[in-house]
Motif scaffolding. Structure first.
Motif, PDB file in Angstrom:
ATOM      1  N   PRO A  93       0.835  -1.206   0.000  1.00 27.02           N
ATOM      2  CA  PRO A  93       0.000   0.000   0.000  1.00 27.02           C
ATOM      3  C   PRO A  93       0.870   1.257   0.000  1.00 27.02           C
ATOM      4  O   PRO A  93       1.909   1.309   0.649  1.00 27.02           O
ATOM      5  CB  PRO A  93      -0.803  -0.131   1.295  1.00 27.02           C
ATOM      6  N   ASN A  94       0.421   2.252  -0.742  1.00 29.37           N
ATOM      7  CA  ASN A  94       1.102   3.552  -0.830  1.00 29.37           C
ATOM      8  C   ASN A  94       2.500   3.447  -1.428  1.00 29.37           C
ATOM      9  O   ASN A  94       3.283   4.379  -1.326  1.00 29.37           O
ATOM     10  CB  ASN A  94       1.181   4.226   0.549  1.00 29.37           C
ATOM     11  N   LEU A  95       2.816   2.313  -2.030  1.00 29.54           N
ATOM     12  CA  LEU A  95       4.132   2.153  -2.647  1.00 29.54           C
ATOM     13  C   LEU A  95       4.017   1.664  -4.082  1.00 29.54           C
ATOM     14  O   LEU A  95       4.509   2.307  -5.005  1.00 29.54           O
ATOM     15  CB  LEU A  95       4.990   1.187  -1.830  1.00 29.54           C
ATOM     16  N   GLY A  96       3.323   0.555  -4.306  1.00 31.93           N
ATOM     17  CA  GLY A  96       3.158   0.090  -5.670  1.00 31.93           C
ATOM     18  C   GLY A  96       2.874  -1.389  -5.737  1.00 31.93           C
ATOM     19  O   GLY A  96       2.631  -2.053  -4.726  1.00 31.93           O
ATOM     20  N   GLN A 108      13.491  10.923   2.779  1.00 37.34           N
ATOM     21  CA  GLN A 108      12.862  11.314   1.531  1.00 37.34           C
ATOM     22  C   GLN A 108      11.851  10.253   1.109  1.00 37.34           C
ATOM     23  O   GLN A 108      11.996   9.070   1.405  1.00 37.34           O
ATOM     24  CB  GLN A 108      13.919  11.492   0.433  1.00 37.34           C
ATOM     25  N   GLN A 109      10.843  10.670   0.335  1.00 37.67           N
ATOM     26  CA  GLN A 109       9.840   9.748  -0.171  1.00 37.67           C
ATOM     27  C   GLN A 109      10.316   9.143  -1.493  1.00 37.67           C
ATOM     28  O   GLN A 109       9.585   9.088  -2.474  1.00 37.67           O
ATOM     29  CB  GLN A 109       8.506  10.497  -0.361  1.00 37.67           C
ATOM     30  N   GLN A 110      11.540   8.698  -1.507  1.00 35.22           N
ATOM     31  CA  GLN A 110      12.094   8.112  -2.722  1.00 35.22           C
ATOM     32  C   GLN A 110      11.775   6.621  -2.719  1.00 35.22           C
ATOM     33  O   GLN A 110      11.904   5.946  -1.701  1.00 35.22           O
ATOM     34  CB  GLN A 110      13.600   8.318  -2.780  1.00 35.22           C
ATOM     35  N   LEU A 111      11.351   6.092  -3.856  1.00 38.07           N
ATOM     36  CA  LEU A 111      10.963   4.707  -3.964  1.00 38.07           C
ATOM     37  C   LEU A 111      11.956   3.975  -4.864  1.00 38.07           C
ATOM     38  O   LEU A 111      12.450   4.529  -5.838  1.00 38.07           O
ATOM     39  CB  LEU A 111       9.552   4.588  -4.550  1.00 38.07           C
ATOM     40  N   ILE A 112      12.213   2.721  -4.526  1.00 35.53           N
ATOM     41  CA  ILE A 112      13.189   1.954  -5.289  1.00 35.53           C
ATOM     42  C   ILE A 112      12.583   0.621  -5.718  1.00 35.53           C
ATOM     43  O   ILE A 112      12.023  -0.090  -4.901  1.00 35.53           O
ATOM     44  CB  ILE A 112      14.454   1.673  -4.450  1.00 35.53           C
TER      45      ILE A 112
END
Length: 474
Positions: free
Chosen positions: A330-333, A464-468
């Motif tokens: 959730p909220n990520l992908g 940070q709201q950085q996604l990997i």
């Protein structure tokens, strides 16, 4: 006798090459290679190149020799000295090996497989490792909280994939994309001769043998082809250390250690002290075929007729429905795949697909690393753009907001092997392999294995709201 044994094995290897060549001719040799398949004058071939390491060496036959190239294979001989460790390596082609001399243990990291081996006692030296890292306390402790909660008060136990004993006379088959390591447990050199089937349909690259290494560096270069003229680094070397640190939730200094940039030990390193890996006792000296196959050899499955397969197969499967997701946070992908197991018709067309969504702008940064550990792509990608990633090359996708993609793969059951996270190759390796490969402490190795608990999608450790999208090999 040792020299004679080596000679016989080498001659047998040449015979295998010739038979392979004839078999490929019956299936059709590419036009550009037909002139190389001259079988009128055969030679007894010797190894033409030797790559030395700290605790052993690898000898290679010239894969560009007309006889070997006609067969579409590469032949090598691995010599691991007493106490030597052959660092984790995988190929894009199937590999079969024969143990000429010695004994040892070997492990494979098969994509998607579980960690089935676990220590029965807590690891020794954990407190010492923690003391060595006291100066890095604050940053490391934040990334370790989740794993420490899982461990409770029972102490730390290493987990990894299956480890097997190998010894003189064993034949070993390695599937493409499975990372393989070997440790010499005997009192004499462990000698293994191997054949790599680079013309196999599972190898979608060229007919140059390519070595993909998870650890180590080789200042002498690779073998044959374009790799020979330049030093060979491990795959992690090509990534930005900041990206590695974020993916594994470790500090940048430790991420740089994984790249082995100052490590000149080669691909076979000497283990200092005991090598403690969970493994069962050595099997009996002799095993009966009756024990192996108590009901006789397995029967080959019979195929159904076309009227029972093609005519009734489904031709489509929706992979955009969130309820169909294989990986979801959730909220990520989410990530959704379709292959021949979920849509059988793909077995016939030998294709598969993956749909991915990282939630928020439609732009992302992608890094791609080749088999020499070199960064071959580091750019921003946007809607409507195409990126081609060769088989075995590692990649990582970063996004600060929303990013969606579709991947088409030229294999009916294409699999990925993550390099960070709960199902990663690094997580599946024993701690002793990591500590010796990267010259780090047990505590540092433990952080590398267990700080990232996700599998495919993860937040960076920073605020940070950085996604990997995790580092994977295609």
């Amino acid at each position: 006798m040792i020299k004679l044994d080596h000679l016989l094995v080498a001659m047998f290897g040449v015979l295998l090459v010739l038979n392979g060549c004839l078999a490929r001719q019956s299936l059709g040799v590419p036009p550009q290679l037909r002139n190389e398949c001259n079988l009128d004058n055969l030679d007894v071939l010797q190894a033409t190149e030797t790559i030395k390491s700290e605790a052993g060496q690898i000898e290679y036959w010239d894969h560009n020799h007309p006889q070997i190239r006609c067969a579409g294979v590469s032949v090598s001989r691995l010599v691991i000295e007493q106490g030597g460790l052959y660092l984790p390596t995988f190929f894009s082609s199937p590999k079969i090996s024969y143990v000429v001399q010695g004994m040892g243990i070997s492990g494979r990291v098969i994509p998607g497989c579980a960690e089935t081996f676990m220590d029965s006692q807590p690891m020794q030296g954990q407190q010492q490792g923690q003391g060595q890292q006291g100066q890095q306390g604050q940053e490391g402790q934040q990334g370790q909280q989740g794993q420490q909660q899982q461990q409770g008060q029972q102490g730390f136990r290493d987990m990894h994939q299956k480890v097997e004993h190998v010894r003189h006379g064993d034949v070993i088959a390695i599937t493409p994309g499975s990372a393989h390591w070997i440790y010499n447990t005997g009192d004499q050199p462990l000698v293994i001769i191997s054949l790599l089937d680079i013309a196999n349909y599972q190898n979608q690259l060229d007919r140059n043998p390519r070595v993909f290494r998870l650890a180590g560096s080789n200042p002498q270069g690779g073998f044959g082809g374009p790799q020979q003229q330049q030093p060979q680094q491990n795959m992690l070397n090509g990534f930005d250390p900041q990206v590695l640190a974020q993916a594994l939730k470790i500090d940048v200094r430790l991420a740089e250690e994984l790249q082995n940039k100052q490590d000149n030990r080669g691909n076979i390193v000497r283990v200092r002290g005991p090598f403690q890996v969970a493994r069962p006792p050595l099997r009996q000296s002799y095993e009966s075929e009756k024990w192996r196959h108590p009901r006789g050899p397995p029967q080959s499955p019979q195929d159904n007729g076309l009227e029972e397969t093609i005519c009734s197969m489904r031709t489509h499967e929706n992979i955009d429905d969130p309820a169909r997701a294989d990986v979801y946070k959730p909220n990520l992908g989410r990530v959704t795949s379709v292959n021949s197991l979920t849509l059988p018709i793909l077995q016939f067309v030998r294709l598969s697909a993956t749909r991915g969504i990282i939630q928020g702008v439609r732009q992302a940064r992608i890094q791609v690393v080749n088999d020499n550990g070199q960064n071959v792509l580091d750019q921003q990608v946007q809607k409507g753009q195409l990126v081609v990633i060769p088989q075995g090359f590692a990649y990582v996708v970063q996004s600060q907001n929303n990013f969606e993609w579709i991947s088409f793969k030229t294999n009916a059951n294409a699999m990925i092997s993550t390099l960070a996270g709960r199902t990663s190759a690094l997580r599946a390796l024993p701690l002793e392999v990591l500590t010796n490969a990267y010259q780090i402490s047990l505590e540092e190795a433990r952080r590398i294995k267990f700080n990232t608990l996700e599998t495919t999608l993860t937040h960076a450790r920073s605020g940070q709201q950085q996604l990997i999208d995790q580092i994977v090999e295609a």
